[in-house]
Design a protein around this motif. Structure first.
Motif, mmCIF file in Angstrom:
data_model
loop_
_atom_site.group_PDB
_atom_site.id
_atom_site.type_symbol
_atom_site.label_atom_id
_atom_site.label_comp_id
_atom_site.label_asym_id
_atom_site.label_seq_id
_atom_site.Cartn_x
_atom_site.Cartn_y
_atom_site.Cartn_z
ATOM 1 N N ALA A 1 0.829 -1.206 0.000
ATOM 2 C CA ALA A 1 0.000 0.000 0.000
ATOM 3 C C ALA A 1 0.864 1.256 0.000
ATOM 4 N N LYS A 2 0.423 2.255 -0.772
ATOM 5 C CA LYS A 2 1.133 3.536 -0.857
ATOM 6 C C LYS A 2 0.475 4.536 0.096
ATOM 7 N N ILE A 3 1.307 5.244 0.869
ATOM 8 C CA ILE A 3 0.848 6.111 1.949
ATOM 9 C C ILE A 3 1.051 7.572 1.564
ATOM 10 N N LEU A 4 0.065 8.419 1.907
ATOM 11 C CA LEU A 4 0.186 9.854 1.645
ATOM 12 C C LEU A 4 -0.238 10.629 2.883
ATOM 13 N N TYR A 5 0.588 11.586 3.284
ATOM 14 C CA TYR A 5 0.272 12.466 4.411
ATOM 15 C C TYR A 5 -0.130 13.837 3.896
ATOM 16 N N ILE A 6 -1.206 14.390 4.469
ATOM 17 C CA ILE A 6 -1.560 15.778 4.176
ATOM 18 C C ILE A 6 -1.493 16.564 5.487
ATOM 19 N N PRO A 7 -0.856 17.729 5.475
ATOM 20 C CA PRO A 7 -0.656 18.490 6.719
ATOM 21 C C PRO A 7 -1.896 19.272 7.139
ATOM 22 N N GLU A 8 -3.004 18.568 7.293
ATOM 23 C CA GLU A 8 -4.264 19.180 7.697
ATOM 24 C C GLU A 8 -4.808 18.457 8.925
ATOM 25 N N VAL A 9 -5.470 19.193 9.794
ATOM 26 C CA VAL A 9 -6.125 18.566 10.954
ATOM 27 C C VAL A 9 -7.486 18.058 10.486
ATOM 28 N N ILE A 10 -7.691 16.763 10.618
ATOM 29 C CA ILE A 10 -8.864 16.104 10.055
ATOM 30 C C ILE A 10 -9.973 15.911 11.078
ATOM 31 N N CYS A 11 -9.597 15.562 12.286
ATOM 32 C CA CYS A 11 -10.626 15.202 13.257
ATOM 33 C C CYS A 11 -10.140 15.447 14.684
ATOM 34 N N CYS A 12 -11.005 15.116 15.637
ATOM 35 C CA CYS A 12 -10.696 15.257 17.064
ATOM 36 C C CYS A 12 -10.818 13.913 17.759
ATOM 37 N N TYR A 13 -9.812 13.602 18.560
ATOM 38 C CA TYR A 13 -9.808 12.377 19.358
ATOM 39 C C TYR A 13 -10.117 12.748 20.802
ATOM 40 N N ARG A 14 -11.172 12.166 21.319
ATOM 41 C CA ARG A 14 -11.592 12.461 22.689
ATOM 42 C C ARG A 14 -10.963 11.452 23.653
ATOM 43 N N PHE A 15 -10.158 11.977 24.579
ATOM 44 C CA PHE A 15 -9.543 11.090 25.571
ATOM 45 C C PHE A 15 -10.352 11.121 26.859
ATOM 46 N N HIS A 16 -10.781 9.940 27.298
ATOM 47 C CA HIS A 16 -11.553 9.827 28.528
ATOM 48 C C HIS A 16 -11.220 8.499 29.191
ATOM 49 N N GLY A 17 -11.695 8.298 30.388
ATOM 50 C CA GLY A 17 -11.308 7.130 31.174
ATOM 51 C C GLY A 17 -11.749 5.799 30.617
ATOM 52 N N GLU A 18 -12.711 5.810 29.681
ATOM 53 C CA GLU A 18 -13.215 4.560 29.133
ATOM 54 C C GLU A 18 -12.607 4.213 27.781
ATOM 55 N N ASN A 19 -11.643 4.996 27.308
ATOM 56 C CA ASN A 19 -10.954 4.606 26.074
ATOM 57 C C ASN A 19 -10.339 3.227 26.256
ATOM 58 N N LYS A 20 -10.453 2.387 25.259
ATOM 59 C CA LYS A 20 -9.876 1.047 25.374
ATOM 60 C C LYS A 20 -8.361 1.090 25.473
ATOM 61 N N SER A 21 -7.774 2.184 24.996
ATOM 62 C CA SER A 21 -6.318 2.307 25.054
ATOM 63 C C SER A 21 -5.820 2.778 26.415
ATOM 64 N N ALA A 22 -6.744 3.151 27.316
ATOM 65 C CA ALA A 22 -6.322 3.564 28.653
ATOM 66 C C ALA A 22 -5.621 2.395 29.336
ATOM 67 N N PRO A 23 -4.441 2.618 29.961
ATOM 68 C CA PRO A 23 -3.622 1.505 30.462
ATOM 69 C C PRO A 23 -4.288 0.655 31.528
#
Length: 348
Positions: free
Chosen positions: A196-218
């Motif tokens: 797969a070929k990857i392309l980066y665009i220097p734009e802010v696309i979205c917002c990630y909400r960090f909260h205590g129930e994120n599955k990535s919380a340790p």
């Protein structure tokens, strides 16, 4: 605003589970897009809150599917199977798109039709949606575009990412349904392995909400299942025919990350890795260095000294010319006082 009725250019796919309070904002963020040729599909993975009621308020602009709780990978695969778009965006139900997101991603796709994966930047927010920083403030953008980097984590995930439909069809699933964590890392490694070929665009696309129930919380309730998923993914990388093509330093980092990360307290799992042909193919000095670092991580983590002693002795047998190994061996023989002093120095 409703999406067009013909096959859309972009499908926005939202898996959700008991996130009704956040889901509405995610849906609204799609409706507010400047780019209008989209479809929105929501797969409800067995929610017990009022998710369905909230979605029904949006009428026919949303295609809604309910299934018994089976995990995010199954939900994403179901949404992908139902989708029609030329490009796919997987949006988590507690995140949201900025109004120009689809417009910017589509413009980049038209200018760069060879790109299979297009990604940008994102804002990180607290649970109330207050901006904290950009992802690029602590995760370098663009990411290193090599298969070795993707095997080691790569920094690329679902967030702020659009993928060509055809590219996803090259994988079965495309998500590994046995995984309830790191499934995005696994997906991008597999896609990169397919070329797969990857392309980066220097734009802010979205917002990630960090909260205590994120599955990535340790310390979330998902932590153990995520650990198992990471081990599963790591074995897939290790067994990949591409692994021998990684640099020696990259292979060494892979083994250290696996052994001192998800396998730190899994002694049986450690032995399976330490007897793998790729590990045994290392020169003795590198094998010794990995064994030594694993032993020290166990000591610093206040784990059983017997396992650390076993690993230190194995490191010395493999390569006896590293004086640091004998210093740590001395801590096991001279008692806990000296050991605590050396561990403190190590932590510092």
């Amino acid at each position: 605003m409703k999406p067009t009725k013909h096959n859309p250019k972009i499908s926005v796919l939202i898996p959700t589970y008991n996130r009704a309070e956040y889901l509405v904002q995610a849906i609204n963020s799609v409706h507010k897009q400047a780019f209008t040729d989209w479809e929105l599909i929501i797969v409800d993975d067995g929610s017990t809150d009022d998710t369905q009621k909230k979605v029904e308020e949006f009428g026919s602009s949303v295609r809604y599917f309910y299934q018994e709780n089976q995990g995010v990978s199954v939900a994403r695969n179901r949404a992908f199977a139902e989708s029609l778009g030329e490009y796919i965006i997987f949006l988590d139900s507690d995140d949201w798109l900025l109004p120009s997101a689809l417009e910017e991603l589509w413009a980049a796709a038209k200018i760069n039709p060879q790109a299979d994966i297009i990604y940008g930047d994102a804002y990180l927010t607290d649970s109330m949606g207050e901006l904290l920083c950009k992802m690029s403030d602590y995760h370098s953008r663009p990411v290193e575009d090599t298969i070795e980097s993707f095997a080691l984590g790569g920094g690329l995930g679902m967030l702020a990412t659009m993928i060509k439909r055809h590219t996803l069809t090259l994988l079965e699933g495309p998500f590994d349904e046995t995984m309830v964590g790191y499934e995005d890392r696994d997906l991008f490694f597999q896609l990169k392995a397919q070329g797969a070929k990857i392309l980066y665009i220097p734009e802010v696309i979205c917002c990630y909400r960090f909260h205590g129930e994120n599955k990535s919380a340790p310390k979330s309730k998902w932590a153990e299942r995520r650990r198992a998923s990471l081990i599963h993914h790591s074995w897939k990388v290790l067994e990949s025919p591409l692994f021998p093509s990684f640099s020696v330093s990259g292979q060494q980092r892979f083994f250290l990350n696996l052994l001192t990360g998800p396998l730190l307290l899994d002694y049986l799992g450690q032995e399976q890795v330490l007897t793998h042909p790729h590990f045994l193919a290392f020169p003795a000095e590198i094998r010794s260095r990995i064994l030594y670092n694993l032993a020290i991580e166990l000591l610093v983590s206040d784990q059983k000294n017997s396992r650390a002693l076993f690993l230190l002795l194995a490191a010395i047998r493999a390569y006896p010319w590293n004086p640091r190994q004998y210093a740590w061996l001395g801590t096991l023989l001279l008692g806990p006082k000296f050991q605590k002093w050396l561990i403190k120095r190590r932590r510092q």
